[in-house]
Design an enzyme around this catalytic site. Structure first.
Site, PDB file in Angstrom:
ATOM      1  CG  HIS A 119     -24.455 -36.680  58.123  1.00 58.31           C
ATOM      2  ND1 HIS A 119     -23.765 -35.675  58.771  1.00 58.31           N
ATOM      3  CD2 HIS A 119     -23.645 -37.767  58.160  1.00 58.31           C
ATOM      4  CE1 HIS A 119     -22.602 -36.149  59.175  1.00 58.31           C
ATOM      5  NE2 HIS A 119     -22.505 -37.413  58.819  1.00 58.31           N
ATOM      6  CG  HIS A 158     -19.762 -42.059  56.702  1.00 55.81           C
ATOM      7  ND1 HIS A 158     -19.604 -41.672  58.005  1.00 55.81           N
ATOM      8  CD2 HIS A 158     -19.927 -43.395  56.719  1.00 55.81           C
ATOM      9  CE1 HIS A 158     -19.674 -42.749  58.783  1.00 55.81           C
ATOM     10  NE2 HIS A 158     -19.857 -43.815  58.019  1.00 55.81           N
TER      11      HIS A 158
END
Length: 187
Positions: free
Chosen positions: A154, A114
């Protein structure tokens, strides 16, 4: 031994930051906002549409080409190569203290795709378009990157690595599209 100690220390710093975000920055009222922001990075769709849109006008076509090239380089390095080589488990898989606020991704954690896709495009816009377009793009990319931490999917080093890959890929892409063919010939 030194490398193992460094990795353990880095992992501890990553966890400390994630736990701090989880404990001090998460709020039920903010979570829908961060889910929408992270959605913009899903599969890089928003950035791909934006880059493709730049191809329509002759004035922005080179920027669109550079953005698509940058996103492609980032995707290949991040999602095809590094995620599978490093094979880092997601934070919620490694630590029960980390709670994911979205459907748990099933691929590996390092680096953040992302973040990479977002900055791969945003940094091109920042370098090749007027700042009134480039600055908001970089701010949005930074929000997408932070959303990955906020949502617990993450580690900070995943996000940092995604940014660095995007920085390298975007720099290379700008160089490629701005270098005239006659400049590339070997004499």
């Amino acid at each position: 031994m030194v490398g193992e100690f460094f990795m353990m220390t880095l992992q501890q710093i990553d966890m400390s930051i994630l736990l701090w975000i989880q404990e001090h920055l998460r709020a039920d009222a903010l979570t829908p906002f961060w889910k929408v922001i992270t959605f913009l990075g899903n599969g890089g769709w928003f950035w791909l549409v934006l880059a493709a849109g730049l191809l329509v006008c002759k004035k922005t076509r080179l920027t669109g080409i550079a953005a698509l090239l940058s996103i492609t380089v980032g995707f290949l390095l991040t999602n095809v190569l590094l995620k599978n080589i490093v094979a880092r488990p997601r934070p919620f898989d490694a630590y029960t203290e980390i709670i994911s606020l979205i459907t748990k991704p099933t691929d590996f954690s390092f680096p953040s795709g992302h973040t990479c896709a977002s900055f791969a495009c945003a940094l091109i816009l920042f370098r090749m378009l007027p700042k009134k377009f480039g600055i908001p793009a970089v701010v949005l990319a930074a929000l997408v990157a932070f959303s990955r931490l906020y949502l617990g999917v993450h580690y900070p080093t995943d996000v940092l690595a995604g940014f660095v890959i995007a920085l390298v890929g975007s720099t290379l892409s700008v160089w490629i599209v701005r270098t005239k063919p006659e400049d590339k010939q070997v004499h």
